[in-house]
Scaffold this motif. Structure first.
Motif, PDB file in Angstrom:
ATOM      1  N   THR A   1      23.242  22.702 -53.203  1.00 37.35           N
ATOM      2  CA  THR A   1      22.413  23.468 -52.167  1.00 37.35           C
ATOM      3  C   THR A   1      22.151  25.022 -53.193  1.00 37.35           C
ATOM      4  OG1 THR A   1      24.524  24.736 -51.737  1.00 37.35           O
ATOM      5  CG2 THR A   1      23.903  22.975 -50.370  1.00 37.35           C
ATOM      6  N   PRO A   2      21.111  25.880 -52.588  1.00 32.57           N
ATOM      7  CA  PRO A   2      20.967  27.027 -53.222  1.00 32.57           C
ATOM      8  C   PRO A   2      22.115  27.845 -53.508  1.00 32.57           C
ATOM      9  CG  PRO A   2      19.135  26.683 -51.565  1.00 32.57           C
ATOM     10  CD  PRO A   2      20.312  25.622 -51.245  1.00 32.57           C
TER      11      PRO A   2
ATOM     12  N   THR B   1      11.714  18.808 -53.401  1.00 29.32           N
ATOM     13  CA  THR B   1      11.044  19.864 -53.582  1.00 29.32           C
ATOM     14  C   THR B   1       9.901  19.516 -54.615  1.00 29.32           C
ATOM     15  OG1 THR B   1      12.935  21.312 -53.453  1.00 29.32           O
ATOM     16  CG2 THR B   1      11.305  22.353 -54.419  1.00 29.32           C
TER      17      THR B   1
ATOM     18  N   LEU C   1      14.579  23.597 -52.473  1.00 29.15           N
ATOM     19  CA  LEU C   1      13.942  24.855 -52.233  1.00 29.15           C
ATOM     20  C   LEU C   1      13.011  24.670 -51.260  1.00 29.15           C
ATOM     21  CD1 LEU C   1      13.574  26.513 -55.955  1.00 29.15           C
ATOM     22  CD2 LEU C   1      15.381  27.034 -54.052  1.00 29.15           C
ATOM     23  N   TYR C   2      13.374  24.444 -49.863  1.00 23.62           N
ATOM     24  CA  TYR C   2      12.345  23.875 -48.888  1.00 23.62           C
ATOM     25  C   TYR C   2      11.711  25.293 -47.980  1.00 23.62           C
ATOM     26  CZ  TYR C   2      14.923  19.716 -49.806  1.00 23.62           C
ATOM     27  OH  TYR C   2      15.772  18.676 -50.399  1.00 23.62           O
TER      28      TYR C   2
ATOM     29  N   SER D   1      15.977  29.613 -48.304  1.00 25.24           N
ATOM     30  CA  SER D   1      16.641  29.032 -49.634  1.00 25.24           C
ATOM     31  C   SER D   1      16.376  29.964 -50.774  1.00 25.24           C
ATOM     32  CB  SER D   1      16.009  27.565 -50.039  1.00 25.24           C
ATOM     33  OG  SER D   1      15.807  26.634 -48.982  1.00 25.24           O
TER      34      SER D   1
ATOM     35  N   GLU E   1      20.909  21.660 -45.731  1.00 26.34           N
ATOM     36  CA  GLU E   1      19.569  22.016 -45.618  1.00 26.34           C
ATOM     37  C   GLU E   1      18.756  21.556 -44.559  1.00 26.34           C
ATOM     38  OE1 GLU E   1      18.360  23.928 -48.230  1.00 26.34           O
ATOM     39  OE2 GLU E   1      20.624  23.742 -48.766  1.00 26.34           O
TER      40      GLU E   1
ATOM     41  N   ARG F   1      19.559  24.371 -42.464  1.00 28.30           N
ATOM     42  CA  ARG F   1      18.827  25.579 -42.627  1.00 28.30           C
ATOM     43  C   ARG F   1      17.226  25.845 -42.241  1.00 28.30           C
ATOM     44  NH1 ARG F   1      20.460  28.528 -47.245  1.00 28.30           N
ATOM     45  NH2 ARG F   1      21.187  26.613 -48.301  1.00 28.30           N
TER      46      ARG F   1
ATOM     47  N   THR G   1       7.468  25.873 -44.253  1.00 26.17           N
ATOM     48  CA  THR G   1       8.285  25.419 -45.088  1.00 26.17           C
ATOM     49  C   THR G   1       7.431  24.677 -46.273  1.00 26.17           C
ATOM     50  OG1 THR G   1       8.260  22.913 -44.088  1.00 26.17           O
ATOM     51  CG2 THR G   1       9.867  24.853 -43.325  1.00 26.17           C
TER      52      THR G   1
END
Length: 559
Positions: free
Chosen positions: A89-90, A116, A138-139, A143, A492, A495, A538
């Protein structure tokens, strides 16, 4: 550089020496570089007899920049240590960045995951791959906040490893995040790949737009970043010849692909009304540091001279900065082996040394376990220490271009340059710019032929690889496993769900409509992408607009 009578005496003595070693059995019937350039037993001043030092080699920071783009090179400042990082994840990648920063890394780099890369959100029904297993997801703008939390992105450069299809939205999210943190984006330093050949030859894309539209999107980002009012310190493209090289092509083809790609983008921007000096010093390159030690050093030296001649003769650049060929290098991932993985430490060290002796500006050193899994903390720390040992303990950075003047290195630099110019001519005859060469399949054939040639060489033992076809280990290899966050997909998706709950969805749709109109009218997409991502659009939503308006493309891949 040498008097003719002295050259004649050297040639006479060389003949005597060659006669003396006639009949001496050598290890191989033929010696050649990784790119197939024949290698003699010995090089002397006679091999560079036509050199004019000032015109052909020169001084560091002076034309033709063979000895380096900066006058004092590493005596003033070491190259940037920028390790390619991204997984889970980030938040996971943020933790890895902080570890590396505390250990001495001087630049950040975000490898993105496959979704991504291809511009797809994880809840998309087409998203049937794992999240965060090949890089960081990184959507959306959230993020970016998580990725950079607690890091001095206003003081250290950041590389976002994304391609033309996703570069605009990912960079826009990064720029908007910086604004949200109160950072003046005009001061942001970094780069994105934004390379149409990586998006095609380097990797097989999924439902991407046609090559001419990829070129358009890449150039949109370049021309939006360059003005002083936007992000003038950002390198909006990084021609990543490393990725093409990983497919099996040689050093000559690597430079040929890279320069042809750069020429295509420069010509497109000039056609749009820009002058070469307006933007060309913001173009960057990402080269491979491969297995052949001296060939790689000569490759970097030749590349600087080729770029200088392109800018001077083809484009008639006036700004001295336009002549500077600056590049990042990455040690060769394709040279790493799953067998005897600790040997990869040695491979990486020699490749990194070649990059330094060749004058790179930034470097990623591969971790020893990368042929097996994502890099573990132990492995990535050793990769970092490899560069630090070269900086602090070897002394190789204490003088500039220490191999300059080597008869072999200077001859090989000349030979590589000549072969690259001929290869560029061959590319022109095959179709012209890289868009045409993608459309007619020529580049894919070159890649396929090179891959099969290299694979045969390894299979038949012509190219020796320790642990694979020679010096095999009798002991079972210890397992090396680094597992990414198994809950990354769930995290994600949640998120994105929270983002869509809080954003103004009607406003997002209006801004996506604005992007549709920009795509349809041929306008620069960046202003619309900046607005849409700031409002919470997004990555997948932006890229689906591209697909809808610009169409998709199936590359003519040759097997």
């Amino acid at each position: 550089m040498f008097k003719e009578d002295e050259i004649k005496r050297i040639e006479e003595r060389e003949k005597e020496w060659l006669k003396r070693i006639e009949g001496v059995k050598e290890r191989k019937a033929r010696f050649e570089t990784y790119s197939g350039i024949p290698i003699k037993q010995l090089y002397t001043p006679a091999d560079i007899r036509d050199h004019n030092y000032l015109e052909d080699v020169g001084f560091p920071g002076d034309a033709p920049f063979v000895r380096g783009v900066y006058p004092t090179m590493y005596r003033s400042r070491f190259w940037t240590i920028r390790l390619f990082s991204g997984y889970g994840t980030p938040e996971d990648t943020n933790k890895r960045w902080k570890l590396l920063y505390e250990e001495g890394e001087t630049g950040f780099s975000a490898a993105v995951d496959v979704l991504t890369f291809n511009g797809i959100d994880p809840e998309d029904p087409r998203a049937d791959v794992e999240v965060g297993t090949e890089g960081v997801p990184l959507y959306c703008i959230d993020s970016m906040y998580a990725l950079t939390e607690g890091l001095p992105i206003d003081k250290i450069s950041v590389a976002l490893v994304v391609e033309p299809f996703s570069s605009a939205p990912v960079c826009a999210m990064y720029f908007n995040m910086a604004k949200g943190r109160g950072i003046d984006i005009r001061k942001l330093m970094g780069t994105c790949q934004n390379d149409i050949l990586t998006m095609t030859c380097g990797f097989v894309p999924f439902e991407s737009v046609p090559p001419d539209q990829m070129l358009r999107l890449a150039c949109d980002l370049i021309e939006w970043c360059v003005p002083e009012k936007n992000v003038p310190k950002w390198h909006p493209i990084n021609f990543t010849t490393y990725n093409y090289r990983e497919g099996g092509i040689d050093a000559i083809q690597e430079l040929g692909f890279g320069f042809a790609n750069a020429i295509t983008h420069i010509d497109e921007l000039i056609e749009r009304g820009w002058k070469v000096d307006d933007f060309v010093n913001r173009l960057a390159f990402h080269l491979s540091a491969h297995k052949d030690f001296f060939e790689e050093i000569a490759k970097y030296r030749a590349a600087r001279r080729i770029w200088y001649k392109l800018m001077k003769d083809k484009y008639e650049a006036k700004d001295p900065r336009s002549y500077e060929f600056r590049f990042h290098i990455q040690t060769a991932g394709s040279s790493l082996t799953a067998q005897q993985p600790m040997v990869n430490i040695i491979r990486t060290a020699f490749q990194a040394l070649a990059a330094v002796l060749g004058g790179c500006q930034s470097m990623h050193t591969n971790s020893y376990d990368e042929a097996i899994c994502l890099p573990s903390e132990e492995a990535v720390r050793l990769a970092l220490r490899t560069q630090q040992v070269i900086q602090e303990e070897t002394g190789v950075a204490d003088t500039i271009d220490p191999l300059g003047g080597s008869y072999y290195v200077e001859w090989l630099t000349d030979e590589i340059e000549e072969r690259v110019w001929k290869y560029l001519d061959k590319m022109t005859e095959a179709g012209g710019n890289v868009v045409k060469l993608l459309e007619n399949g020529w580049l894919y054939k070159e890649m396929a032929d090179a891959f099969h040639k290299r694979q045969r060489a390894v299979d038949e033992g012509e190219e020796r690889v320790i642990g694979v076809n020679c010096y095999l280990s009798r002991e079972e290899e210890p397992p090396i496993v680094f597992r990414t966050n198994e809950k990354a997909g769930e995290i994600e998706r949640e998120r994105l769900r929270r983002l869509k709950e809080r954003r103004d969805n009607r406003k997002v749709e209006e801004l996506l409509d604005k992007l549709r109109r920009a795509c349809d009218k041929g306008e620069n997409v960046m202003p619309a992408v900046m607005d849409a991502t700031a409002a919470g659009a997004t990555l997948g939503e932006v890229c689906n607009v591209y697909r809808e308006v610009l169409g998709t493309w199936n590359p003519p891949i040759v097997i």
